[in-house]
Design an enzyme around this catalytic site. Structure first.
Site, PDB file in Angstrom:
ATOM      1  N   TYR A   1      -8.282  -6.230 -64.160  1.00  0.00           N
ATOM      2  CA  TYR A   1      -8.713  -5.053 -64.934  1.00  0.00           C
ATOM      3  C   TYR A   1      -8.690  -3.801 -64.064  1.00  0.00           C
ATOM      4  O   TYR A   1      -8.657  -2.693 -64.577  1.00  0.00           O
ATOM      5  CB  TYR A   1     -10.149  -5.200 -65.463  1.00  0.00           C
ATOM      6  CG  TYR A   1     -10.459  -6.382 -66.335  1.00  0.00           C
ATOM      7  CD1 TYR A   1      -9.480  -7.067 -67.041  1.00  0.00           C
ATOM      8  CD2 TYR A   1     -11.792  -6.789 -66.491  1.00  0.00           C
ATOM      9  CE1 TYR A   1      -9.811  -8.143 -67.849  1.00  0.00           C
ATOM     10  CE2 TYR A   1     -12.123  -7.857 -67.303  1.00  0.00           C
ATOM     11  CZ  TYR A   1     -11.140  -8.538 -67.977  1.00  0.00           C
ATOM     12  OH  TYR A   1     -11.483  -9.595 -68.767  1.00  0.00           O
TER      13      TYR A   1
ATOM     14  N   HIS B   1      -8.978 -16.710 -63.864  1.00  0.00           N
ATOM     15  CA  HIS B   1      -8.846 -15.964 -65.127  1.00  0.00           C
ATOM     16  C   HIS B   1      -8.059 -16.708 -66.205  1.00  0.00           C
ATOM     17  O   HIS B   1      -8.278 -16.488 -67.396  1.00  0.00           O
ATOM     18  CB  HIS B   1      -8.189 -14.602 -64.840  1.00  0.00           C
ATOM     19  CG  HIS B   1      -8.538 -13.552 -65.837  1.00  0.00           C
ATOM     20  ND1 HIS B   1      -8.467 -12.215 -65.563  1.00  0.00           N
ATOM     21  CD2 HIS B   1      -8.948 -13.630 -67.122  1.00  0.00           C
ATOM     22  CE1 HIS B   1      -8.831 -11.525 -66.630  1.00  0.00           C
ATOM     23  NE2 HIS B   1      -9.122 -12.357 -67.588  1.00  0.00           N
TER      24      HIS B   1
END
Ligand SMILES: *[C@@H]1O[C@H](CO)[C@@H](O)[C@H](O)[C@H]1NC(C)=O
Ligand SMILES: *[C@@H]1O[C@H](CO)[C@@H](O)[C@H](O)[C@H]1NC(C)=O
Ligand SMILES: *[C@@H]1O[C@H](CO)[C@@H](O)[C@H](O)[C@H]1NC(C)=O
Length: 308
Positions: free
Chosen positions: A78, A133
């Protein structure tokens, strides 16, 4: 006199600090996390080569902190870890009072370097939770297998640099494969979970294994789908309880931990208030039933289709 004054001051300080207290969820090693997390992905996710600190995100995080949020969710991909670190430092509240989750994938080729980078970005010496992730990589695509990343996570856990380790976007088969090599099984699995994506088998399997289920994108039926089948029952419950549709969706979510986000203060407050909302069994069932009429995945769609 001094005593009375200090009593009044303490009383005042307590009232001023009396925000919504988010109940905790206990992982199987005893660590506790607030059950509502504030996310810094989705619309906060930085695109391309934007490396500047986003003051907008920092201010939004500080506002969330002032309202009572203490659990923050980010990821190396991110590129919002630094904002979380800055917001926490600027809040003046001790680091230990926060629960910080980050994830590795973008820099997974070198897990040790990825961890060092995340710690530096977050301006911390330890993570509360560290997740892989996604399971969508291997030696050919990313120079490393999921297995070797997990063995690294176990080392990070043994060294107490992460208090909880887990995974994200892992399916039934991805968890199953871990039995072959994991000596510490994941304590958490964060995946997309909302009325249009109800993987009850994965929820049940995770629970049986002592894996906490964490939902992301819980408001998808509101934010990504127009006029979907669940809106009627969600709006009806919202009217009954005099809350927003978003609060109903958060209260309905079967996950132990829910990650959500908003730029908007009112929405941030509503999301917090959802922890006190109790839906009836019938409302819960109606949302399952109407939600099951549509399937919608908002994230990692291509990967979920392509990876065995
Ligand atoms: C970042 O992206 C912008 C626009 O795409 C480009 O003009 C700029 O040269 C890039 N900067 C770096 C350091 O790559
Ligand atoms: C990192 O944390 C320390 C201690 O809270 C603080 O003094 C420092 O300003 C922080 N650094 C950044 C970049 O926020
Ligand atoms: C890695 O994944 C790619 C894409 O799914 C696949 O084509 C390849 O065969 C895999 N390689 C290994 C070594 O598993």
């Amino acid at each position: 006199m001094i005593k009375t004054l200090s009593f009044i001051f303490i009383l005042y300080a307590c009232t001023a600090l009396a925000k919504v207290v988010v109940p905790g969820v206990t992982f199987r090693n005893g660590v506790v996390a607030p059950k509502l997390a504030f996310g810094t992905g989705t619309s906060w996710h930085k695109k391309g080569n934007d490396t500047d600190i986003s003051r907008e995100l920092v201010e939004s995080l500080k506002q969330a902190i002032s309202l009572g949020y203490r659990h923050f969710d980010t990821a190396d991909g991110y590129e919002t870890e630094r904002e979380v670190g800055v917001a926490i430092a600027e809040s003046g509240i001790p680091r230990e009072q926060f629960f910080i989750t980050t994830k590795v994938y973008k820099y997974v080729r070198d897990p040790a370097a990825a961890l060092a980078r995340s710690l530096k970005n977050l301006n911390t010496t330890y993570l509360d939770m560290y997740l892989i992730h996604c399971p969508f990589f291997n030696k050919t695509t990313h120079g490393i297998d999921v297995k070797d990343v997990w063995l690294h996570m176990e080392k990070v856990y043994a060294q107490k640099v992460a208090r909880v380790i887990g995974v994200s976007n892992f399916r039934f088969q991805d968890l199953n494969r871990m039995f072959e090599y994991a000596s510490v099984f994941p304590m958490n699995n964060q995946f997309e979970l909302h009325p249009y994506l109800q993987d009850l088998r994965l929820i049940e399997f995770s629970r049986r294994l002592g894996v906490i289920v964490e939902a992301y994108s819980p408001l998808t039926s509101l934010t990504h789908v127009k006029d979907g089948p669940v809106n009627g029952v969600v709006n009806k419950a919202a009217a009954t309880h005099q809350v927003s549709a978003g609060e109903v969706l958060l209260a309905w979510n079967p996950a132990e931990i829910v990650v959500t986000t908003s730029h908007n203060k009112k929405h941030q407050e509503e999301m917090l208030n959802s922890v006190n909302l109790k839906l009836t069994q019938e409302e819960i069932m109606d949302i399952y039933q109407e939600g099951s009429k549509l399937t919608y995945r908002g994230f990692w769609k291509k990967e979920f289709e392509e990876w065995p």
